[in-house]
Design an enzyme around this catalytic site. Structure first.
Site, PDB file in Angstrom:
ATOM      1  N   ASP A 169      10.346  11.692  17.290  1.00  0.00           N
ATOM      2  CA  ASP A 169       9.910  13.031  16.946  1.00  0.00           C
ATOM      3  C   ASP A 169      10.295  13.981  18.070  1.00  0.00           C
ATOM      4  O   ASP A 169      10.052  13.690  19.234  1.00  0.00           O
ATOM      5  CB  ASP A 169       8.394  13.011  16.761  1.00  0.00           C
ATOM      6  CG  ASP A 169       7.894  14.309  16.170  1.00  0.00           C
ATOM      7  OD1 ASP A 169       7.174  14.244  15.160  1.00  0.00           O
ATOM      8  OD2 ASP A 169       8.202  15.376  16.719  1.00  0.00           O
ATOM      9  N   ASP A 180       9.919   5.674  14.903  1.00  0.00           N
ATOM     10  CA  ASP A 180       9.659   7.076  14.645  1.00  0.00           C
ATOM     11  C   ASP A 180      10.039   7.877  15.892  1.00  0.00           C
ATOM     12  O   ASP A 180       9.492   7.645  16.962  1.00  0.00           O
ATOM     13  CB  ASP A 180       8.162   7.250  14.326  1.00  0.00           C
ATOM     14  CG  ASP A 180       7.796   8.705  14.123  1.00  0.00           C
ATOM     15  OD1 ASP A 180       8.707   9.534  13.992  1.00  0.00           O
ATOM     16  OD2 ASP A 180       6.594   9.007  14.081  1.00  0.00           O
ATOM     17  N   GLU A 190       0.819  -1.209   0.000  1.00  0.00           N
ATOM     18  CA  GLU A 190       0.000   0.000   0.000  1.00  0.00           C
ATOM     19  C   GLU A 190       0.854   1.261   0.000  1.00  0.00           C
ATOM     20  O   GLU A 190       1.797   1.377   0.760  1.00  0.00           O
ATOM     21  CB  GLU A 190      -0.915   0.062   1.229  1.00  0.00           C
ATOM     22  CG  GLU A 190      -1.711   1.356   1.214  1.00  0.00           C
ATOM     23  CD  GLU A 190      -2.461   1.678   2.506  1.00  0.00           C
ATOM     24  OE1 GLU A 190      -2.508   0.831   3.417  1.00  0.00           O
ATOM     25  OE2 GLU A 190      -2.993   2.798   2.575  1.00  0.00           O
TER      26      GLU A 190
END
Ligand code: SF4
Ligand SMILES: [Zn+2]
Lengths: 506, 410
Positions: free
Chosen positions: B109, B107, B44
């Site tokens: 951040d 991830d 996807e």
């Protein structure tokens, strides 16, 4: 198991054969049982095991938050089992130590074997049933492993081809240094792929190197559970595929089987149709009177900061859904708060947050109906450093918890009791005490194990319906009444599965 | 470096996709040597188009279709999702669409450091708080390699204020949700919500302590961790133990009110208590725990847990900053400079400048043969990416031989 009629010949009991088939108190149920049992026995076996699994579930929920180990858990399970004379044999199985095989032992093991397979048939149809069954069987297995003697454990590993070789002394010496003390020279260590012991990995309770975990014999249970879980999951799917064939063989049997799972529906908080519609205007006052502390905190934080982080939105959103806030109201509620922040306008809200709210109501993505989180889930979740949600009894510093309790006008003496419970790790009992303190000493039925249960029982008490609560069916007895409502799909674990635009970085 | 203006993005993107985006390498990566059928086809992608319109469940039968579509639609952002059991595009409404594999992604951040960093908040970043990122990369890179044995790690700047890591080893891609979340939680040493003062309990990550310790004093000074009364309060909350807190308070009263001095003082108190055998079981690792609490990587673990979570693709352009999500080498992360990250406009300028300069030297044919990114400062990042790919390629070469051997078996 084979139900073909032609096999329904009377076979004499064959003690010798069984002694050979069941050499150990504990088994991995690799091969289906053969032979014959009567329809009555079939039902009894199934109900007994189901009851045992339900008891284990209940005790686990009740004690999950507590720090006491398996020993305590086992004691509680046994004392619950004692209340049902017909479950005596299971109490015996749970305490069994290994491979002393009297004739009675062997008969018991056979009962264990057969009942496990009947429940497989009854729980293979849907993902939910399978997950429930697997989790319960794992808990049962863990308890039983815990009871085995060292000899019994060793034999079990041998019988099931799980006897690992310890690593050499030289290797161990090397690891002792590399692990900065996690590997000690006092034990034997075994090397397994880390994926087989993820529970230990999750808690950093094991030394990892190059994708391998180095475990001691105390950790074998993690490996066995891993192997057993994967095997059972696979078998259930296979059984499900074969079900139409098996069903065609004996209708009577399957009429009973299909009723089985429904007999433990417990309380399903997913379905809101039958609940009163709760207007969002009443949430401020409800949050003071009927919310457990986890939800109070969510509500107050949202009102104060006009924002909640993802975990909080998920937790509080599902809670609201289940107390009867409609989707439209929920969207309005969140929008009104969030858009008070200067950086979020209506447009941004619709793009970033509305999706997840609709998603929780099953209107987006997989269209599954998500379940509000239970205490166990909330308590065991590990939080990020800025997360606001969680169970205050578990996740807050003592000072903060204490002052929050005092602010709610809870008596000093009750506060102290709550703080003591918290200190010993009895979070849900602390919450139960909180309920009592806020409801004139009326206790919630069966203790608090779900925020929505807290809410409902509080509402019932406030409406003066105490009597009704007490009369609710005890949780453990199988309720044989067939429910006509179609059970909606419950999704608990993979809330993260779907689009979660808020978490995509921009 | 030329300034980037978000308004130019619609004009610049077509050029970027036409001349600079490394389609060939990118698709080669996601095809993983074609070892598994449909690995690319069933992947996807999600596009973010102008006006923040998100289209999910895009999938492409081939690399060339992918390239054409991107060039045609010029998405502002491309996200990569899971590999499904079938093509997501044609079956998106079918409930049978199940995610099967995906890289394990991390991830980190900067906003998750708001609680400890003092130089900036929210979306802002500067060179000072970037030190947290550099530490995170070093700690995680080593954990993924040493502990889990993974070799194929692609580290990417996320375009604004963080980094992503794509773990591409087959064993990582095959993990289910439970396993992913176990790994994520293993890597999350700092835990506990905002209502909890002490967030690290050893045995945590002792190797990380060693990595961080060497830069911790600099960090303490740069971030002014203990420069105010409230900051000292949160330090004490993290210490938690009452007796030790009192000792520390006493010592801090007498010492200069700078972060540097205060930290030295704290370390000294702990050492002194330790030497007198006064540290309890709960506080015996307190120094290490404090170091971890202030500097250990803060992961957004929900991104790692999900098999179906989308993550921005490498080489995307960040729409707000114009910066490219460039792969970088974790070994030299300390040299990574936020201000040196190329932006879409700087790159396009660089091509033009190069072409102009070389016009006189090379004939145009030779120049045309040259890949455009080679003319820019992004070239070194592409080299990092190709190097990563080259190692990855070795794994599927091995795999293909295995497969062909199996077919030959009799
Ligand atoms: S025990 Fe359950 S209901 Fe009570 S505060 Fe904790 S999570 Fe909420
Ligand atoms: Zn900064």
């Amino acid at each position: 198991m084979d139900f073909r009629r032609q096999q329904r010949r009377v076979i004499k009991s064959e003690p010798d054969k069984y002694a050979e088939l069941y050499p150990h108190d504990l088994q991995l149920y690799k091969i289906p049982p053969d032979g014959i049992i009567s329809l009555d026995e079939f039902q009894d076996f199934a109900y007994e095991r189901l009851q045992v699994l339900r008891i284990i579930e209940m005790v686990n929920i009740r004690e999950k938050g507590s720090k006491d180990g398996l020993e305590e858990l086992r004691r509680s399970v046994l004392s619950e089992l004692k209340k049902f004379p017909e479950l005596k044999s299971y109490a015996k199985l749970i305490c069994a130590t290994g491979c002393n095989s009297s004739e009675a032992d062997v008969a018991l093991r056979r009962r264990d074997h057969i009942s496990h397979f009947i429940l497989r048939l009854a729980h293979c149809r849907t993902e939910d049933l399978r997950r429930w069954f697997i989790n319960r069987e794992m808990e049962l297995f863990r308890l039983r492993w815990f009871s085995l003697s060292n000899e019994g454990k060793k034999k079990f590993l041998q019988i099931n081809g799980l006897d690992y070789k310890p690593i050499s002394d030289a290797e161990r010496l090397q690891l002792t240094g590399a692990s900065r003390g996690m590997v000690s020279s006092n034990y034997e260590y075994y090397q397994v792929p880390f994926i087989e012991v993820i529970d230990l990995v999750r808690k950093r309770n094991v030394f990892l190197k190059g994708g391998y975990a180095f475990i001691t014999s105390n950790d074998f249970i993690s490996v066995i559970i891993y192997v057993y879980r994967a095997f059972l999951a696979h078998e259930l799917v296979v059984t499900c595929r074969k079900l139409p064939q098996i069903e065609a063989m004996d209708e009577r049997v399957f009429r009973d089987l299909n009723h089985l799972p429904k007999s433990y529906t417990g309380k399903d908080f997913t379905v809101v149709d039958d609940k009163a519609h709760v207007p969002i205007e009443s949430l401020d006052s409800l949050s003071k009177t009927s919310y457990p502390m986890c939800m109070q905190h969510m509500h107050n934080t949202l009102r104060k900061e006009h924002h909640l982080r993802h975990g909080g939105r998920q937790l509080y959103g599902l809670f609201l859904k289940a107390i009867g806030v409609t989707l439209d109201d929920a969207l309005r509620f969140w929008r009104e708060e969030f858009t008070q922040k200067p950086e979020i306008d209506h447009d941004k809200f619709d793009k970033q947050y509305a999706y997840n709210i609709r998603h929780n109501y099953g209107k987006e993505g997989k269209r599954a109906n998500y379940t509000p989180h239970s205490c166990m889930k909330i308590i065991t979740e590990s939080l990020g450093t800025q997360d606001q949600h969680g169970c205050p009894f578990k996740h807050w510093d003592a000072n903060k918890l204490k002052s929050s309790l005092l602010q709610q006008n809870i008596q000093q003496i009750d506060v102290q009791e709550i703080m003591d419970l918290v200190k010993d790790g009895h979070y849900q009992l602390a919450c139960t005490k909180h309920f009592e303190a806020k409801h004139n000493g009326v206790a919630p039925d069966g203790g608090v194990n779900h925020p929505n249960q807290y809410f409902e029982q509080s509402q019932a008490v406030l409406r003066g319906k105490q009597d009704n609560i007490k009369k609710e069916t005890p949780r453990v007895k199988p309720v044989a009444k067939a429910s006509t409502s179609v059970k909606k799909k419950k999704v608990d674990e993979d809330v993260w599965d779907d689009a979660d635009f808020d978490n995509i970085e921009f | 470096m030329s300034d980037y203006d978000p308004g130019q993005l619609p004009d610049l993107l077509p050029i970027y996709y036409k001349r600079l985006f490394p389609f060939e390498l990118f698709c080669k990566w996601l095809d993983y040597g074609g070892v598994k059928n449909g690995y690319f086809r069933n992947r996807e992608f999600s596009f973010t188009l102008p006006e923040d319109i998100v289209v999910r469940y895009q999938s492409f039968i081939s690399a060339s279709e992918f390239e054409e579509e991107i060039k045609r639609r010029c998405p502002h952002k491309i996200d990569i999702g899971a590999v499904f059991n079938t093509s997501p595009k044609s079956y998106r409404h079918v409930t049978l669409l199940v995610p099967e594999e995906k890289e394990l992604v991390l991830d980190i951040d900067m906003t998750d450091y708001d609680e400890v960093r003092t130089c900036c908040q929210g979306a802002d970043v500067c060179a000072r708080c970037w030190r947290f990122m550099a530490i995170a990369v070093q700690v995680l890179d080593q954990a993924l390699r040493d502990d889990f044995g993974w070799l194929h790690l692609l580290w990417v700047f996320s375009g604004r204020r963080g980094v992503h890591c794509w773990v591409c080893d087959a064993s990582a891609r095959q993990m289910d949700q439970k396993q992913r979340s176990a790994v994520a939680e293993y890597l999350q040493v700092v835990v506990g919500g905002e209502s909890q003062g002490k967030k690290v309990n050893l045995p945590g990550d002792r190797r990380a302590v060693e990595i961080i310790e060497t830069q911790f004093e600099t960090l303490v000074e740069e971030q002014d961790f203990f420069g105010s009364e409230t900051k000292v309060q949160s330090l004490l909350a993290a210490v938690k133990d009452e007796g030790l807190c009192n000792e520390i308070k006493k010592a801090l009263d007498k010492c200069p009110a700078t972060s540097k001095h205060r930290w030295k003082e704290v370390v000294a108190v702990i050492a002194y208590q330790k030497s007198r055998g006064q540290l309890k079981w709960r506080t015996k690792n307190i120094k290490e725990e404090l170091i971890l609490q202030y500097a250990y990587p803060r992961l957004d673990i929900n991104v790692s847990k999900g098999l179906n979570h989308l993550l921005k693709a490498p080489f995307c352009v960040h729409p707000k900053t114009g910066k490219i999500c460039i792969p970088f080498n974790p070994k030299v992360v300390n040299n990574f400079s936020l201000t040196a990250v190329p932006t879409i406009s700087s790159l396009i300028n660089e091509i033009q400048e190069y072409d102009e300069k070389q016009d006189s030297v090379l004939n145009s044919e030779a120049r045309q043969k040259m890949k455009d990114y080679k003319k820019t400062s992004m070239n070194k990042n592409i080299t990092v990416f190709s190097e990563f790919l080259r190692k990855l390629e070795d794994t599927w070469r091995g795999k293909m031989i295995e497969i062909s051997d199996e077919k030959m078996e009799f």
